[in-house]
Design an enzyme around this catalytic site. Structure first.
Site, short mmCIF file in Angstrom:
data_model
loop_
_atom_site.label_atom_id
_atom_site.label_comp_id
_atom_site.label_asym_id
_atom_site.label_seq_id
_atom_site.Cartn_x
_atom_site.Cartn_y
_atom_site.Cartn_z
N HIS A 96 0.82 -1.22 0.00
CA HIS A 96 0.00 0.00 0.00
C HIS A 96 0.85 1.27 0.00
O HIS A 96 0.67 2.19 0.80
CB HIS A 96 -1.11 0.00 1.06
CG HIS A 96 -0.70 -0.15 2.51
ND1 HIS A 96 0.31 0.56 3.10
CD2 HIS A 96 -1.22 -0.91 3.51
CE1 HIS A 96 0.41 0.24 4.37
NE2 HIS A 96 -0.50 -0.66 4.64
N ASP A 101 -3.80 -8.16 5.34
CA ASP A 101 -2.61 -9.01 5.21
C ASP A 101 -2.59 -10.10 6.28
O ASP A 101 -1.87 -11.09 6.15
CB ASP A 101 -1.31 -8.20 5.22
CG ASP A 101 -1.20 -7.22 6.37
OD1 ASP A 101 -2.24 -6.70 6.82
OD2 ASP A 101 -0.07 -6.98 6.82
N HIS A 149 -5.17 -8.70 14.66
CA HIS A 149 -5.28 -7.48 13.85
C HIS A 149 -6.11 -7.79 12.61
O HIS A 149 -5.91 -8.82 11.96
CB HIS A 149 -3.86 -7.04 13.47
CG HIS A 149 -3.77 -5.82 12.64
ND1 HIS A 149 -4.69 -4.80 12.68
CD2 HIS A 149 -2.81 -5.42 11.75
CE1 HIS A 149 -4.30 -3.84 11.85
NE2 HIS A 149 -3.18 -4.21 11.27
N HIS A 170 -1.17 -0.73 15.16
CA HIS A 170 -1.38 0.59 14.60
C HIS A 170 -2.83 0.82 14.13
O HIS A 170 -3.10 1.88 13.52
CB HIS A 170 -0.40 0.83 13.45
CG HIS A 170 -0.69 -0.04 12.23
ND1 HIS A 170 -0.91 0.51 10.97
CD2 HIS A 170 -0.84 -1.36 12.07
CE1 HIS A 170 -1.14 -0.44 10.09
NE2 HIS A 170 -1.11 -1.59 10.73
N TYR A 209 10.33 0.08 8.85
CA TYR A 209 8.98 -0.34 9.23
C TYR A 209 8.42 0.60 10.31
O TYR A 209 7.28 1.07 10.22
CB TYR A 209 9.05 -1.78 9.75
CG TYR A 209 7.71 -2.43 9.91
CD1 TYR A 209 7.17 -3.21 8.90
CD2 TYR A 209 6.97 -2.29 11.08
CE1 TYR A 209 5.93 -3.80 9.04
CE2 TYR A 209 5.75 -2.87 11.23
CZ TYR A 209 5.23 -3.64 10.21
OH TYR A 209 4.00 -4.21 10.36
N HIS A 264 5.40 -9.82 10.70
CA HIS A 264 6.19 -9.67 9.47
C HIS A 264 7.66 -9.85 9.80
O HIS A 264 8.14 -9.33 10.83
CB HIS A 264 6.01 -8.27 8.86
CG HIS A 264 4.61 -7.95 8.45
ND1 HIS A 264 4.00 -8.52 7.35
CD2 HIS A 264 3.70 -7.09 8.97
CE1 HIS A 264 2.77 -8.03 7.22
NE2 HIS A 264 2.56 -7.17 8.19
FE1 FEO Z 1 -1.43 -3.60 9.89
FE2 FEO Z 1 0.60 -6.13 8.76
O1 FEO Z 1 -0.97 -5.14 8.91
#
Ligand code: FEO
Length: 399
Positions: A24, A82, A78, A145, A192, A225
């Site tokens: 994104h 993704d 979350h 977040h 990140y 991630h």
């Molecule tokens: Fe806020 Fe990895 O998604």
């Protein structure tokens, strides 16, 4: 990639996305991973899922360890797609599974998917899920977040699964921090943080304090991630505290765009002057550079100098877009300065300065501007402008 055991009965079962280069708008030049974790006990728990295109690989990974039909719980830390977009697919096979999420997580899932048939268990900070020999504890982490964000902690094994927090967009065949190049790892972790978590810096500091007060002392941090921090989890926590405090280095970032080369000459003169003072300096032409990489460099810089030619009484579109992105991420503790060129009426320096001041950024005034092309004297003035900023950076570094 095949499942990997990170503690006894706790498996990484996610997916590696080697191809992604644009997340994104965030340039993911090293790809990414979507991490999910499987916990085997009297009760079987899957923590998070993966991005939809990887759903079959993901299901195969889980099936290598246990039948999908034996899953008792699927924790959604979350809602962002993704991590949740293969949840419906997994639930088609995991018919006995209860979905565990925060209240806002349940609401968010209901907006994205048809959840009327799903069994939910809503949890809040301090709630525990008894798995048999082990316990899963939850800590809500709103705005780290997204509003729904949540951390899960496997108490007995001291494994913290904080979803996006402490992550890196890094595709690798390795699953652990000690298996990859450390400077590359911290570079991706910083990028990140700068592009995902920087606007929420005060919440990061408070969340680390809250987690500590809850008695959570992870020996493994398993984000959603990148690689798992098993060798030195304190390293990434310390880095997060420093980044969220706005800790800076003796470093300057110069960002510019140039219509016919005049602003570029000014940028190069300023860059040379800053460098000549022994201050680390990074020069980005925004027509050729990626915002997310620039913001990574801005994260720990003391000054950001922005230049643009004048177009229609304002700045060039690439600089306007950059400022919109940078202002939204609210980098702390920087001095900003502006420069640029114009043909007749001017306007770029004024427009950039106003945008920065409206965002309540500290702006060094006046900026510097030249008509048409910089003369030798004007380039000397650009050098003096750069030297002045470098001197201020050095003075604040030593104070
Ligand atoms: Fe806020 Fe990895 O998604």
């Amino acid at each position: 990639m095949a499942p990997v055991e990170l503690a006894k009965g706790v498996y990484w079962v996610g997916a590696v996305d080697w191809d992604i280069r644009d997340f994104h708008g965030y340039e993911t030049r090293r790809g990414t991973t979507y991490n999910a974790y499987l916990i085997l006990d009297d009760k079987t728990v899957l923590v998070d899922t993966v991005k939809f295109p990887f759903k079959e690989t993901f299901a195969e990974n889980i099936t290598e360890v246990i039948d999908l039909g034996k899953l008792d719980y699927i924790v959604v830390n979350h809602v962002e797609m993704d991590h949740s977009s293969s949840l419906s697919y997994i639930l088609q096979h995991a018919r006995n599974a209860t979905v565990v999420s925060s209240k806002r997580g349940k609401e968010g899932l209901g907006k994205y998917y048809t959840t009327t048939d799903w069994d939910f268990q809503v949890v809040k900070t301090g709630d525990e899920l008894n798995l048999g020999a082990r316990t899963l504890t939850f800590v809500e982490a709103p705005m780290l977040h997204w509003p729904d964000s949540m951390f899960s902690y496997l108490k007995e094994d001291r494994v913290l699964m904080p979803n996006d927090a402490f992550g890196q967009h890094l595709a690798t065949s390795q699953r652990f921090d000690d298996q990859v190049d450390q400077s590359l790892l911290m570079d991706e972790a910083a990028k990140y943080f700068a592009n995902i978590l920087m606007p929420f810096s005060p919440l990061v500091t408070r969340k680390v304090e809250e987690v500590t007060k809850l008695g959570i002392k992870p020996q493994t941090i398993a984000p959603s991630h990148g690689v798992v921090w098993r060798s030195n989890p304190e390293k990434i926590v310390k880095a997060y505290l420093e980044w969220s405090e706005g800790k800076t280095q003796s470093k300057v970032v110069i960002v510019y765009d140039s219509m016919w080369g005049s602003t570029q000459k000014m940028a190069e003169a300023i860059c040379s002057a800053v460098g000549s003072k022994g201050v680390e300096v990074h020069l980005f032409n925004m027509r050729k550079s990626d915002y997310s990489e620039v913001l990574k460099q801005i994260l720990d810089s003391k000054a950001v100098i922005v230049g643009s030619s004048t177009l229609n009484s304002s700045m060039l579109p690439s600089i306007s877009a950059f400022l919109t992105y940078a202002v939204g991420l609210r980098p702390k503790g920087k001095t900003w300065a502006c420069f640029g060129s114009y043909g007749w009426g001017g306007g770029a320096v004024k427009a950039m300065t106003e945008q920065l001041k409206t965002a309540r950024f500290e702006v060094l005034e006046p900026g510097i501007q030249v008509q048409f092309a910089p003369s030798r004297e004007e380039l000397r003035a650009c050098k003096e402008f750069g030297e002045k900023i470098a001197d201020a950076v050095l003075a604040s570094t030593s104070s």
